[in-house]
Design a protein around this motif. Structure first.
Motif, PDB file in Angstrom:
ATOM      1  N   LEU A 164       0.822  -1.213   0.000  1.00 15.62           N
ATOM      2  CA  LEU A 164       0.000   0.000   0.000  1.00 15.62           C
ATOM      3  C   LEU A 164       0.852   1.258   0.000  1.00 15.62           C
ATOM      4  O   LEU A 164       0.409   2.303  -0.459  1.00 15.62           O
ATOM      5  N   GLY A 165       2.066   1.154   0.519  1.00 13.88           N
ATOM      6  CA  GLY A 165       2.942   2.312   0.590  1.00 13.88           C
ATOM      7  C   GLY A 165       2.754   3.074   1.891  1.00 13.88           C
ATOM      8  O   GLY A 165       1.790   2.851   2.621  1.00 13.88           O
ATOM      9  N   PRO A 166       3.675   3.996   2.172  1.00 12.86           N
ATOM     10  CA  PRO A 166       3.688   4.669   3.469  1.00 12.86           C
ATOM     11  C   PRO A 166       2.751   5.861   3.594  1.00 12.86           C
ATOM     12  O   PRO A 166       2.456   6.299   4.703  1.00 12.86           O
ATOM     13  N   ASP A 167       2.269   6.422   2.485  1.00 14.73           N
ATOM     14  CA  ASP A 167       1.464   7.638   2.595  1.00 14.73           C
ATOM     15  C   ASP A 167       0.019   7.333   2.963  1.00 14.73           C
ATOM     16  O   ASP A 167      -0.545   6.313   2.580  1.00 14.73           O
ATOM     17  N   ARG A 168      -0.569   8.224   3.742  1.00 17.93           N
ATOM     18  CA  ARG A 168      -1.948   8.084   4.196  1.00 17.93           C
ATOM     19  C   ARG A 168      -2.885   8.346   3.013  1.00 17.93           C
ATOM     20  O   ARG A 168      -2.753   9.361   2.331  1.00 17.93           O
ATOM     21  N   PRO A 169      -3.833   7.453   2.781  1.00 19.14           N
ATOM     22  CA  PRO A 169      -4.762   7.665   1.666  1.00 19.14           C
ATOM     23  C   PRO A 169      -5.616   8.915   1.886  1.00 19.14           C
ATOM     24  O   PRO A 169      -6.048   9.178   3.010  1.00 19.14           O
ATOM     25  N   PRO A 170      -5.869   9.686   0.846  1.00 19.04           N
ATOM     26  CA  PRO A 170      -6.740  10.849   0.979  1.00 19.04           C
ATOM     27  C   PRO A 170      -8.120  10.434   1.487  1.00 19.04           C
ATOM     28  O   PRO A 170      -8.696   9.455   1.007  1.00 19.04           O
ATOM     29  N   GLY A 171      -8.611  11.153   2.482  1.00 15.92           N
ATOM     30  CA  GLY A 171      -9.942  10.880   3.013  1.00 15.92           C
ATOM     31  C   GLY A 171      -9.991   9.907   4.174  1.00 15.92           C
ATOM     32  O   GLY A 171     -11.047   9.708   4.767  1.00 15.92           O
ATOM     33  N   LEU A 172      -8.857   9.288   4.522  1.00 18.97           N
ATOM     34  CA  LEU A 172      -8.839   8.359   5.653  1.00 18.97           C
ATOM     35  C   LEU A 172      -8.742   9.159   6.951  1.00 18.97           C
ATOM     36  O   LEU A 172      -7.812   9.936   7.136  1.00 18.97           O
ATOM     37  N   VAL A 173      -9.695   8.952   7.848  1.00 17.93           N
ATOM     38  CA  VAL A 173      -9.727   9.658   9.123  1.00 17.93           C
ATOM     39  C   VAL A 173      -9.057   8.821  10.209  1.00 17.93           C
ATOM     40  O   VAL A 173      -8.283   9.346  11.004  1.00 17.93           O
ATOM     41  N   ALA A 174      -9.351   7.522  10.240  1.00 13.33           N
ATOM     42  CA  ALA A 174      -8.788   6.651  11.282  1.00 13.33           C
ATOM     43  C   ALA A 174      -8.631   5.244  10.745  1.00 13.33           C
ATOM     44  O   ALA A 174      -9.444   4.777   9.938  1.00 13.33           O
ATOM     45  N   HIS A 175      -7.584   4.566  11.200  1.00 10.44           N
ATOM     46  CA  HIS A 175      -7.302   3.177  10.810  1.00 10.44           C
ATOM     47  C   HIS A 175      -6.901   2.409  12.065  1.00 10.44           C
ATOM     48  O   HIS A 175      -6.004   2.832  12.795  1.00 10.44           O
ATOM     49  N   VAL A 176      -7.596   1.297  12.309  1.00 15.84           N
ATOM     50  CA  VAL A 176      -7.288   0.433  13.441  1.00 15.84           C
ATOM     51  C   VAL A 176      -7.302  -0.996  12.928  1.00 15.84           C
ATOM     52  O   VAL A 176      -8.205  -1.383  12.181  1.00 15.84           O
ATOM     53  N   SER A 177      -6.306  -1.778  13.309  1.00 11.61           N
ATOM     54  CA  SER A 177      -6.309  -3.186  12.909  1.00 11.61           C
ATOM     55  C   SER A 177      -5.729  -4.031  14.027  1.00 11.61           C
ATOM     56  O   SER A 177      -4.949  -3.539  14.850  1.00 11.61           O
ATOM     57  N   GLY A 178      -6.124  -5.289  14.029  1.00 12.57           N
ATOM     58  CA  GLY A 178      -5.591  -6.195  15.036  1.00 12.57           C
ATOM     59  C   GLY A 178      -6.233  -7.562  14.947  1.00 12.57           C
ATOM     60  O   GLY A 178      -7.178  -7.779  14.188  1.00 12.57           O
TER      61      GLY A 178
END
Length: 96
Positions: free
Chosen positions: A23-37
């Motif tokens: 996916l690469g290191p840059d934050r996708p435009p429009g992404l507010v929050a990302h949580v995974s686990g």
């Protein structure tokens, strides 16, 4: 706001990281929050987007490509990552 939950039964953290690397290191435009686990027997991802269109752009322009590259180069099974559900998030964005 638009939320997306992706539950991937049978996916381990190393498999999740295969796709993440592409996916690469840059934050996708429009992404507010990302949580995974991890959860029970797999991996769960929760993303909040500014709207559904931002998610759909990310999905078509980056996520599908990253999963394909992880499959081609690292043996990731993209069929394991197919479980998506979505919901509308009501409320104000938290200030950071």
């Amino acid at each position: 706001m638009y939320g997306v939950v992706q539950q991937m039964p049978g996916v381990s953290e190393p498999e999740y990281r295969m796709v993440e690397r592409h996916l690469g290191p840059d934050r996708p435009p429009g992404l507010v929050a990302h949580v995974s686990g991890p959860y029970d027997d797999g991996w769960r991802v929760l993303n909040i987007w500014v709207d559904e269109a931002a998610f759909r752009r990310f999905q078509s322009e980056r996520l599908m490509k990253a999963a394909g590259l992880a499959a081609q180069e690292e043996g990731f099974d993209p069929g394991k990552a197919a479980g998506f559900s979505s919901f509308t998030v009501v409320g104000e964005e938290m200030p950071f």
